[in-house]
Design an enzyme around this catalytic site. Structure first.
Site, PDB file in Angstrom:
ATOM      1  N   HIS A  17      68.402  63.580 112.914  1.00  0.00           N
ATOM      2  CA  HIS A  17      69.641  62.767 112.961  1.00  0.00           C
ATOM      3  C   HIS A  17      70.104  62.455 111.524  1.00  0.00           C
ATOM      4  CE1 HIS A  17      72.276  59.438 113.980  1.00  0.00           C
ATOM      5  NE2 HIS A  17      71.922  59.419 115.251  1.00  0.00           N
ATOM      6  N   GLU A  56      73.993  66.567 112.557  1.00  0.00           N
ATOM      7  CA  GLU A  56      72.611  66.575 113.033  1.00  0.00           C
ATOM      8  C   GLU A  56      72.241  67.905 113.666  1.00  0.00           C
ATOM      9  OE1 GLU A  56      72.297  63.156 115.673  1.00  0.00           O
ATOM     10  OE2 GLU A  56      73.991  62.227 114.646  1.00  0.00           O
TER      11      GLU A  56
HETATM   12  O1  TA6 Z   1      73.932  60.780 117.007  1.00  0.00           O
HETATM   13  C1  TA6 Z   1      74.953  59.920 117.327  1.00  0.00           C
HETATM   14  C2  TA6 Z   1      74.391  58.707 118.067  1.00  0.00           C
HETATM   15  O2  TA6 Z   1      73.709  59.111 119.212  1.00  0.00           O
HETATM   16  C3  TA6 Z   1      75.559  57.775 118.368  1.00  0.00           C
HETATM   17  O3  TA6 Z   1      75.951  57.810 119.697  1.00  0.00           O
HETATM   18  C4  TA6 Z   1      75.134  56.428 117.801  1.00  0.00           C
HETATM   19  O4  TA6 Z   1      74.736  55.530 118.729  1.00  0.00           O
HETATM   20  C5  TA6 Z   1      74.084  56.843 116.799  1.00  0.00           C
HETATM   21  O5  TA6 Z   1      73.468  57.991 117.247  1.00  0.00           O
HETATM   22  C6  TA6 Z   1      73.111  55.812 116.251  1.00  0.00           C
HETATM   23  O6  TA6 Z   1      72.151  55.438 117.143  1.00  0.00           O
HETATM   24  P1  TA6 Z   1      71.125  54.281 116.806  1.00  0.00           P
HETATM   25  O7  TA6 Z   1      70.253  54.181 118.028  1.00  0.00           O
HETATM   26  O8  TA6 Z   1      70.340  54.724 115.590  1.00  0.00           O
HETATM   27  O9  TA6 Z   1      71.910  53.041 116.532  1.00  0.00           O
END
Ligand code: TA6
Length: 291
Positions: A165, A265
């Protein structure tokens, strides 16, 4: 933990230090510098030699080991987003909330590598009952490579979704173009539905998209530099930026934090979740370079 790591893994290109509650493993060689915390096996910094920071970490991130650090490259496994059956489980899997073992630090012909390992304990088994071994290898060479290898050590096949991520630091996300996604279908999590990408992507935040069937390269151009992201074992690319309102909702992100970051990502998500057969393994890899 720090003293033991220093003793077990003494290496001229590796330094261990502490930031608040978290241990940091810093690789430093002729190609640059990279820092990873064993908490979530999260890469927090990559600075190519004579270059600028590539990875974004929030100025108000917490290093307390209670929650993932906001930024870096959290490892999302074995589910991406909400748990597929039970929304009561934490988002993005079990791997980013726990401390991984440092398994090895080693010199390569052209670079330095640190390997982190995770095997389930009772708390992880409560969320994901099967036996597994995860390894994250971080290689600092001419470019930086992350390889996440998952072994299914149970006797059942699993459906796995996952992501590296990656939060990239950009000059201003409003000037950013992401190339390499043209013609691909994406799932739009902000507006709903699916659409096909026309031309280079301007990140009109808030944005949360899963580009499907993208196994190739993405290029980030922010007017100041060009970051190239190559992938292997990855069929989806996620592009995320929370925008102004989203940033205000995060206690660990400054209000203007969204302007200097974008997540691009390397993932296997939604339709691209895959079957990890009993006894089999899979590697999701991403290489980042500034060109
Ligand atoms: O990768 C994008 C995502 O899934 C978004 O939907 C957003 O919620 C982000 O990740 C961050 O997630 P987190 O759980 O780290 O706040």
């Amino acid at each position: 933990m720090l003293a033991e790591l220093q003793r077990r893994f003494a290496h001229p290109q590796v330094r261990f230090h502490q930031r608040d509650q978290l241990v940091m493993v810093e690789l430093d060689n002729a190609y640059g510098r990279a820092t990873v915390t064993p908490f979530g096996a999260t890469l927090l910094s990559y600075i190519p030699r004579d270059g600028e920071e590539v990875i974004w970490v929030s100025e108000t991130a917490r290093y307390d080991g209670a929650k993932p650090v906001r930024g870096g490259v959290p490892v999302c496994w074995p589910w991406f987003g909400p748990h597929p059956q039970d929304a009561g489980h934490k988002a993005h899997g079990v791997a980013r909330y726990v401390t991984w073992e440092v398994e090895a630090v080693e010199s390569l012909d052209a670079g330095t590598r640190a390997v982190f390992r995770l095997e389930p304990d009772a708390a992880i088994r409560a969320a994901w009952p099967g036996d597994f071994r995860l390894r994250l290898a971080v290689t600092l060479g001419e470019r930086l490579t992350l390889e996440l290898t998952a072994e299914n050590r149970s006797d059942e096949d699993w459906t796995v979704s996952e992501a590296l991520h990656t939060y990239f630091r950009v000059a201003d996300v409003r000037d950013l173009e992401v190339k390499g996604l043209t013609g691909l279908t994406y799932v739009d999590k902000v507006h709903g539905g699916r659409a096909v990408q026309q031309g280079p992507l301007g990140v009109n935040a808030p944005m949360d998209r899963v580009y499907l069937d993208h196994g190739g390269t993405a290029i980030l151009q922010d007017g100041q530099r060009l970051i190239q992201v190559d992938k292997a074992g990855s069929a989806s690319t996620v592009v995320w930026n929370p925008g102004a309102e989203g940033a205000q909702g995060f206690a660990d992100m400054p209000d203007d934090g969204w302007t200097s970051m974008v997540c691009v990502e390397a993932a296997n998500a939604l339709d691209d979740a895959y079957t990890l057969r009993a006894g089999a393994s899979h590697t999701l890899a991403m290489t980042i370079g500034v060109v």
